[in-house]
Design an enzyme around this catalytic site. Structure first.
Site, PDB file in Angstrom:
ATOM      1  CG  ASP A  29      -2.218  -1.114   1.178  1.00 49.85           C
ATOM      2  OD1 ASP A  29      -2.207  -1.491  -0.027  1.00 49.85           O
ATOM      3  OD2 ASP A  29      -2.985  -1.108   2.028  1.00 49.85           O
ATOM      4  CB  VAL A  31       4.914   0.476  -3.023  1.00 50.18           C
ATOM      5  CG1 VAL A  31       5.242   0.220  -4.741  1.00 50.18           C
ATOM      6  CG2 VAL A  31       6.203   0.001  -2.531  1.00 50.18           C
ATOM      7  CB  THR A  32      -0.664   1.828  -3.813  1.00 48.02           C
ATOM      8  OG1 THR A  32      -0.267   0.305  -4.162  1.00 48.02           O
ATOM      9  CG2 THR A  32      -1.604   2.113  -4.693  1.00 48.02           C
ATOM     10  CG  ASP A  66      -0.370   0.086 -11.766  1.00 39.88           C
ATOM     11  OD1 ASP A  66      -1.284  -0.135 -10.936  1.00 39.88           O
ATOM     12  OD2 ASP A  66      -0.589  -0.499 -13.138  1.00 39.88           O
ATOM     13  N   GLY A  70       1.536  -4.778  -6.709  1.00 36.33           N
ATOM     14  CA  GLY A  70       0.819  -6.185  -7.037  1.00 36.33           C
ATOM     15  C   GLY A  70       1.917  -7.264  -6.702  1.00 36.33           C
ATOM     16  NE  ARG A  74       1.440 -11.174  -8.748  1.00 37.61           N
ATOM     17  CZ  ARG A  74       1.413 -10.008  -9.556  1.00 37.61           C
ATOM     18  NH1 ARG A  74       0.001  -9.503  -9.218  1.00 37.61           N
ATOM     19  NH2 ARG A  74       2.311  -9.488  -9.779  1.00 37.61           N
ATOM     20  CB  SER A  80      -6.280  -7.729   0.741  1.00 37.08           C
ATOM     21  OG  SER A  80      -5.728  -6.469   0.409  1.00 37.08           O
ATOM     22  CG  ASP A  91      -3.926   2.149 -11.569  1.00 35.02           C
ATOM     23  OD1 ASP A  91      -2.830   2.506 -10.776  1.00 35.02           O
ATOM     24  OD2 ASP A  91      -4.235   0.809 -11.578  1.00 35.02           O
TER      25      ASP A  91
END
Length: 226
Positions: A29, A31-32, A66, A70, A74, A80, A91
């Site tokens: 989160d 990093v997002t 992006d 992810g 993983r 989640s 995004d």
């Protein structure tokens, strides 16, 4: 169209970096959020000043978040619904910032109302294209269509053109025309993609409704027979 191949390639390339961030205790989160902030800064600080080359460099460095977030989720086994929601929502924010940066340039120093309007159309149509798929899926439809210009294409076309157009500041003559061309391509392509998705959703909805009616008729017939 680019998503399938580009994501697979960069996922392999960025996997070691994602693993390193996890060892350092960084969350997906985070990093997002950082990636989105970096894209917004590159777009809304550099683009309105006409600094397309440096703005594109900054955005490109952060846009890979992006894929990294992810990948991290993983590897850590923490994928989640919240992470997917946050990633998808931000995004849209990042995409909007990029085209808003173009619009601000053409509304100001770029002094071109038509291209300002085209950039705003790219911003709005990109959001609606994403919404049509999400909304269709939310009502149980597959929305099985590969659009002409999806998110990956919008970003690649726009950022490559912006980066090259920025070379005008380094003395490359005439190259600044690439950005207006790219914006028109993205605008037209987004419109075509929107029509493709709306038509697909309409067809799938009609098929689903017809199947539901047939199923209801069959169930009623079975009940009468009993």
């Amino acid at each position: 169209m680019l998503n399938k191949y580009a994501r697979a390639f960069f996922t392999r390339v960025l996997t070691p970096f994602a693993a390193l961030l996890l060892r350092l205790g960084v969350s997906p989160d985070a990093v997002t959020l950082v990636g989105t902030a970096g894209v917004m800064a590159g777009a809304l600080v550099f683009f309105p000043m006409g600094e397309f080359f440096w703005g594109t460099i900054v955005i490109t460095l952060f846009v890979f978040s992006d894929l990294v977030d992810g990948n991290m989720a993983r590897q850590a086994g923490v994928s989640s619904r919240w992470g997917a929601f946050l990633d998808s929502t931000l995004d849209r924010v990042a995409d909007g910032a990029i085209f808003a940066g173009f619009a601000l340039w053409y509304a100001g120093g770029g002094d071109d109302d038509v291209l300002c309007a085209v950039a705003i159309f790219c911003l709005a149509s990109g959001q609606v294209v994403s919404y049509t798929k999400a909304r269709g899926e939310s009502i149980g439809l597959p929305v099985a269509v590969n659009g002409l210009v999806e998110r990956a294409e919008r970003l690649v076309i726009s950022l490559v053109a912006a980066g090259l157009a920025g070379l005008h500041g380094f003395g490359v003559p005439g190259i600044q025309i690439l950005l207006p061309i790219a914006l028109w391509i993205v605008a037209v392509g987004s419109l075509v993609t929107l029509v493709q998705r709306v038509v697909t959703v309409r067809r799938e909805a009609a098929e689903a409704d017809a199947a539901a009616v047939r199923s209801g008729t069959t169930e009623q017939g079975s009940g009468t027979a009993q």
